[in-house]
Write an enzyme that holds these catalytic residues in place. Structure first.
Site, short mmCIF file in Angstrom:
data_model
loop_
_atom_site.label_atom_id
_atom_site.label_comp_id
_atom_site.label_asym_id
_atom_site.label_seq_id
_atom_site.Cartn_x
_atom_site.Cartn_y
_atom_site.Cartn_z
N LYS A 137 28.10 -19.63 -58.75
CA LYS A 137 27.09 -19.55 -57.71
C LYS A 137 25.99 -20.56 -57.96
CE LYS A 137 23.86 -16.18 -56.10
NZ LYS A 137 23.38 -14.85 -56.20
N LYS A 179 25.63 -18.89 -62.99
CA LYS A 179 24.62 -18.86 -61.94
C LYS A 179 23.52 -19.84 -62.31
CE LYS A 179 21.73 -15.64 -59.35
NZ LYS A 179 21.27 -14.25 -59.28
N SER A 236 22.59 -18.56 -49.69
CA SER A 236 21.73 -18.61 -48.51
C SER A 236 21.36 -20.03 -48.08
CB SER A 236 20.47 -17.79 -48.77
OG SER A 236 19.80 -18.24 -49.92
N ARG A 253 13.30 -19.02 -62.50
CA ARG A 253 14.20 -18.22 -63.34
C ARG A 253 14.89 -19.09 -64.39
NH1 ARG A 253 13.92 -13.82 -60.24
NH2 ARG A 253 14.58 -13.74 -58.08
C1 PBG Z 1 19.72 -11.81 -57.68
C2 PBG Z 1 20.47 -12.59 -56.67
C3 PBG Z 1 20.04 -13.75 -56.01
C4 PBG Z 1 21.06 -14.12 -55.13
C5 PBG Z 1 22.07 -13.18 -55.27
N1 PBG Z 1 21.70 -12.26 -56.24
C6 PBG Z 1 18.76 -14.46 -56.04
C7 PBG Z 1 18.21 -15.12 -57.20
O1 PBG Z 1 18.82 -15.26 -58.25
O2 PBG Z 1 17.06 -15.52 -57.06
C8 PBG Z 1 21.03 -15.31 -54.22
C9 PBG Z 1 21.97 -15.28 -53.09
C10 PBG Z 1 21.73 -16.29 -52.04
O3 PBG Z 1 20.90 -17.22 -52.17
O4 PBG Z 1 22.39 -16.18 -51.00
N2 PBG Z 1 19.58 -10.45 -57.30
#
Ligand code: PBG
Length: 327
Positions: A249, A197, A275, A218
């Site tokens: 991701k 991620k 997203s 983050r």
């Molecule tokens: C963390 C989480 C995130 C997403 C899924 N799980 C956000 C992040 O890491 O800030 C992002 C998913 C997306 O952008 O569609 N709970």
């Protein structure tokens, strides 16, 4: 044309032959739809930066889950938006917290007809918006966070979830979650590890959807977009710790990573079309700049072709319907 007999276009001449030789198909059973549920809502609410995506009420979530099952999607990934937050994100562990309540609701509605999954992370529940608990000087405390994840995993499994998705990128999270589930008698609950991620700008609209409190970033726990080999280490660790499936991701900007992960492990590989990927296409389509449906199917096909067997996408339900018409 020195070799006129070699003509690749022969296999493209009409839809029938193209269908016959197509190397990659997207099956609705491999699509997972993320859904948001917000505590206290009586009516679903639109998310401005994710046109077509809703913050659900408990009621509308149940209905949407049934529709998703009818469309044939392979899974539903649940995210909770609590009414109040605290330093340690205790709403994620509370059996009456919105996400745990939503898991119970959805399981009561759809049972085993699809795979019900839950995001296992503290960021929606903490007042500071980080994915873990903080040390007194404000850093994210890895091992203290693991204790909370273990409790959250058990709370979600107690609520009936089929698969948990630890997404906080803490070191050791998969092992801790696996042991906690086993110790609580939840050997059947599987772990979809967000193994890879990246600290991505493509998560922007998601943070609107969960009304994220995060200030800052983050980067001390999510990965640097520049790195590929690091992803293979993350995946190797998660598989060793007991991950049943691994995820990459975001998806489209990281197809090289998807392909490398696919080549490195034998567990199912998922990719999360996040997203910002969704929002870019919707925004361009709304302006008439691209053909929306073709673009959606092309992105899903490309993620599948790169090696992701499972795709999390906000288009899952619609895409499942489109694909049924197509094949
Ligand atoms: C963390 C989480 C995130 C997403 C899924 N799980 C956000 C992040 O890491 O800030 C992002 C998913 C997306 O952008 O569609 N709970």
């Amino acid at each position: 044309m020195s070799y006129p007999e070699i003509r690749p276009r022969r296999l493209r001449r009409n839809a029938a032959v193209r269908r016959l030789v197509s190397e990659t198909r997207v099956d609705p059973a491999e699509l997972v739809v993320p859904m948001f549920v917000k505590e206290g809502l009586t009516e679903p609410r639109a998310v401005a930066s994710l046109p077509g995506v809703l913050q659900h009420s408990r009621d509308s979530l149940r209905k949407a889950a049934v529709e998703a099952v009818q469309a044939g999607v392979g899974g539903i990934m649940l995210f909770g938006v609590p009414a109040t937050r605290d330093e340690t994100g205790s709403g994620g562990i509370d059996p009456d917290g919105i996400l745990n309540v939503a898991i119970r609701d959805v399981i009561a509605e759809v049972g085993d007809a699809t795979v019900v999954m839950s995001d296992l992370c503290l960021d929606e529940f903490t007042s500071h918006g980080h994915c873990g608990v903080l040390t007194p000087d404000g850093a994210v405390d890895n091992d203290a966070t693991l204790t909370e994840y273990a409790r959250m995993a058990v709370a979600q499994a107690d609520a009936g979830v089929h698969m948990v998705g630890p997404s906080g990128m803490m070191d050791g999270q998969v092992g801790v979650v696996r042991r906690a589930l086993d110790a609580a008698g939840h050997q059947d609950v599987s772990v979809l590890a967000y193994a890879v991620k990246y600290a991505s700008a493509f998560f922007g609209p998601f943070r609107d959807a969960v009304e994220s409190a995060l200030e800052g970033d983050r980067r001390t726990y999510q990965q640097d977009p520049a790195n590929l080999r690091e992803s293979l280490r993350e995946v190797e660790l998660d598989v060793a710790e007991g991950a049943d499936m691994v995820m990459v991701k975001p998806a489209l900007p990281y197809l090289d990573v998807v392909a490398a992960v696919r080549a490195a492990v034998d567990v199912p590989v998922a990719a999360y079309q996040v997203s910002g990927e969704y929002a870019m296409v919707e925004a361009a389509a709304a302006n008439g700049w691209i053909d929306r449906e073709r673009t959606i199917l092309e992105t899903l096909t490309s993620i599948r072709r790169a090696g992701a067997q499972i795709i999390l996408t906000y288009w899952a339900v619609e895409a499942a319907q489109l694909l049924r018409q197509r094949y």
